[in-house]
Design a protein around this motif. Structure first.
Motif, mmCIF file in Angstrom:
data_model
loop_
_atom_site.group_PDB
_atom_site.id
_atom_site.type_symbol
_atom_site.label_atom_id
_atom_site.label_comp_id
_atom_site.label_asym_id
_atom_site.label_seq_id
_atom_site.Cartn_x
_atom_site.Cartn_y
_atom_site.Cartn_z
ATOM 1 N N SER A 139 0.720 -1.180 -0.004
ATOM 2 C CA SER A 139 -0.150 -0.213 0.018
ATOM 3 C C SER A 139 0.836 1.239 -0.037
ATOM 4 C CB SER A 139 -0.835 -0.111 1.449
ATOM 5 O OG SER A 139 -0.269 -0.015 2.554
ATOM 6 N N TRP A 140 1.912 1.324 0.977
ATOM 7 C CA TRP A 140 2.729 2.291 0.839
ATOM 8 C C TRP A 140 3.480 2.540 -0.928
ATOM 9 C CZ3 TRP A 140 3.213 6.418 3.558
ATOM 10 C CH2 TRP A 140 4.491 7.362 3.543
ATOM 11 N N ALA A 141 4.106 1.509 -1.159
ATOM 12 C CA ALA A 141 4.779 1.591 -2.438
ATOM 13 C C ALA A 141 3.513 2.207 -3.499
ATOM 14 C CB ALA A 141 5.420 0.193 -2.823
ATOM 15 N N GLU A 142 2.403 1.584 -3.490
ATOM 16 C CA GLU A 142 1.337 2.071 -4.430
ATOM 17 C C GLU A 142 1.029 3.485 -4.270
ATOM 18 O OE1 GLU A 142 -1.150 1.992 -7.417
ATOM 19 O OE2 GLU A 142 0.464 0.398 -6.754
ATOM 20 N N GLY A 143 1.078 3.940 -3.007
ATOM 21 C CA GLY A 143 0.864 5.165 -2.806
ATOM 22 C C GLY A 143 1.937 6.107 -3.108
ATOM 23 N N LEU A 144 3.037 5.876 -3.170
ATOM 24 C CA LEU A 144 4.074 6.522 -3.774
ATOM 25 C C LEU A 144 4.136 6.592 -5.524
ATOM 26 C CD1 LEU A 144 7.321 5.348 -1.720
ATOM 27 C CD2 LEU A 144 6.571 7.609 -1.707
ATOM 28 N N ARG A 145 3.844 5.430 -6.037
ATOM 29 C CA ARG A 145 3.427 5.557 -7.430
ATOM 30 C C ARG A 145 2.439 6.462 -7.803
ATOM 31 N NH1 ARG A 145 3.048 -0.505 -6.495
ATOM 32 N NH2 ARG A 145 5.212 -1.212 -6.614
ATOM 33 N N LEU A 146 1.295 6.608 -7.155
ATOM 34 C CA LEU A 146 0.259 7.430 -7.458
ATOM 35 C C LEU A 146 0.683 8.697 -7.170
ATOM 36 C CD1 LEU A 146 -2.661 5.581 -5.799
ATOM 37 C CD2 LEU A 146 -2.203 5.514 -8.144
ATOM 38 N N MET A 147 1.231 9.094 -6.046
ATOM 39 C CA MET A 147 2.121 10.630 -6.034
ATOM 40 C C MET A 147 2.909 10.899 -7.184
ATOM 41 S SD MET A 147 4.124 11.979 -2.881
ATOM 42 C CE MET A 147 5.602 11.473 -3.845
ATOM 43 N N VAL A 148 3.860 10.082 -7.528
ATOM 44 C CA VAL A 148 4.743 10.499 -8.673
ATOM 45 C C VAL A 148 3.966 10.883 -9.900
ATOM 46 C CG1 VAL A 148 6.691 10.015 -9.897
ATOM 47 C CG2 VAL A 148 6.728 9.413 -7.413
ATOM 48 N N ALA A 149 3.068 10.030 -10.164
ATOM 49 C CA ALA A 149 2.264 9.891 -11.435
ATOM 50 C C ALA A 149 1.217 11.098 -11.385
ATOM 51 C CB ALA A 149 1.507 8.742 -11.795
ATOM 52 N N GLU A 150 0.816 11.798 -10.374
ATOM 53 C CA GLU A 150 -0.333 12.686 -10.002
ATOM 54 C C GLU A 150 -0.231 13.845 -11.098
ATOM 55 O OE1 GLU A 150 -3.400 14.890 -9.419
ATOM 56 O OE2 GLU A 150 -3.307 13.191 -8.032
ATOM 57 N N PRO A 151 -1.122 13.751 -11.844
ATOM 58 C CA PRO A 151 -1.217 14.918 -13.059
ATOM 59 C C PRO A 151 -0.836 16.400 -12.570
ATOM 60 C CG PRO A 151 -3.054 13.406 -13.603
ATOM 61 C CD PRO A 151 -2.441 13.143 -12.046
ATOM 62 N N ALA A 152 -1.621 16.742 -11.382
ATOM 63 C CA ALA A 152 -1.195 18.168 -10.808
ATOM 64 C C ALA A 152 0.086 18.407 -10.207
ATOM 65 C CB ALA A 152 -2.288 18.204 -9.687
ATOM 66 N N LEU A 153 0.742 17.341 -10.333
ATOM 67 C CA LEU A 153 2.257 17.414 -9.749
ATOM 68 C C LEU A 153 3.348 17.744 -10.662
ATOM 69 C CD1 LEU A 153 2.405 15.098 -6.589
ATOM 70 C CD2 LEU A 153 2.317 17.758 -6.669
ATOM 71 N N GLN A 154 2.915 17.173 -12.135
ATOM 72 C CA GLN A 154 3.975 17.150 -13.049
ATOM 73 C C GLN A 154 4.664 18.436 -13.417
ATOM 74 O OE1 GLN A 154 4.748 14.097 -13.956
ATOM 75 N NE2 GLN A 154 3.313 13.594 -12.251
ATOM 76 N N GLY A 155 3.821 19.494 -13.362
ATOM 77 C CA GLY A 155 4.554 20.798 -13.813
ATOM 78 C C GLY A 155 5.530 21.143 -12.789
ATOM 79 N N GLU A 156 5.197 20.842 -11.555
ATOM 80 C CA GLU A 156 6.339 20.992 -10.061
ATOM 81 C C GLU A 156 7.559 19.927 -10.431
ATOM 82 O OE1 GLU A 156 6.355 23.470 -7.952
ATOM 83 O OE2 GLU A 156 4.329 24.219 -8.472
ATOM 84 N N PHE A 157 7.289 18.854 -10.680
ATOM 85 C CA PHE A 157 8.413 18.067 -11.083
ATOM 86 C C PHE A 157 9.570 18.449 -12.229
ATOM 87 C CE2 PHE A 157 6.023 14.672 -8.861
ATOM 88 C CZ PHE A 157 6.857 14.306 -7.775
ATOM 89 N N GLN A 158 8.568 18.826 -13.180
ATOM 90 C CA GLN A 158 9.345 19.359 -14.139
ATOM 91 C C GLN A 158 10.028 20.928 -13.974
ATOM 92 O OE1 GLN A 158 6.604 20.236 -17.491
ATOM 93 N NE2 GLN A 158 6.256 17.842 -17.816
ATOM 94 N N LYS A 159 9.629 21.698 -13.298
ATOM 95 C CA LYS A 159 10.332 22.769 -12.796
ATOM 96 C C LYS A 159 11.405 22.355 -12.017
ATOM 97 C CE LYS A 159 7.061 25.262 -11.014
ATOM 98 N NZ LYS A 159 6.281 26.199 -10.259
#
Length: 204
Positions: free
Chosen positions: A114-134
């Motif tokens: 469950s923890w690993a899956e939560g991390l996967r979902l967080m990294v894939a979250e569309p709302a965060l992609q801009g922040e990760f790119q910056k």
């Protein structure tokens, strides 16, 4: 000038920033991005929402802050590597040092599904992609600067190396999140950067 006092204040500010970022990550992994408010993050870190706003503009910035901090740590470690060390050997050592930083988000926590899956979902979250790119762009700029310092090479070489490092770290993160059971991060880093140091030969 009270340099000791100023240094202590800066350390406390950095500690608060780190605590807020890890609180944002923990809550997002556990609840999902849409179910976490700034107020929740501040409460988890034991500070006020006003204090949160002194460090971050959004919860996305708080989540991605640790990604940027690690890249800065890698750049700083690269700057401290022995001057005559081959560039990919130096980068491997610096990357291992950057990932060896304390990770309160997983401290004492079993690597359960469950923890690993939560991390996967967080990294894939569309709302965060801009922040990760910056954060990724800022990280590449810092690494490129250090590579140019170390090698005396032109910008083309320095930015190419920095871009490859960024891509390699993305691959390592993706593989670590995908694999079950999750392998030791240092083994993955040595594997990926060892292949780059070897010129990325074709598999046999």
């Amino acid at each position: 000038m009270d340099t000791d006092g100023a240094g202590l204040r800066e350390r406390k500010k950095q500690q608060t920033r780190i605590a807020l970022s890890w609180a944002a990550i923990r809550l997002t992994v556990e609840r999902g991005y849409d179910n976490v408010r700034v107020e929740d993050i501040a409460a988890e870190a034991g500070v006020s929402t006003r204090t949160f706003s002194n460090y971050f503009g959004t919860k996305g910035e708080a989540i991605v802050a640790r990604h940027h901090d690690r890249a800065r740590a890698i750049a700083a470690a690269l700057r401290e590597r022995p001057a005559g060390e081959p560039i990919w050997e130096a980068i491997t050592g610096a990357t291992l040092a950057g990932f060896a930083l304390g990770e309160p988000v997983t401290e004492g926590r079993p690597a359960d599904h469950s923890w690993a899956e939560g991390l996967r979902l967080m990294v894939a979250e569309p709302a965060l992609q801009g922040e990760f790119q910056k954060a990724g762009a800022a990280a590449e700029a810092e690494i490129a600067h250090v590579v140019a310092e170390r090698t005396g090479a032109d910008d083309l070489y320095a930015w190419l190396v920095a871009g490859v490092v960024g891509a390699a770290l993305n691959v390592v993160t993706r593989e670590w999140l995908r694999a079950e059971p999750q392998p030791p991060m240092d083994e993955l880093l040595r594997d990926v950067f060892g292949r780059l140091a070897a010129g990325l030969p074709e598999p046999h």
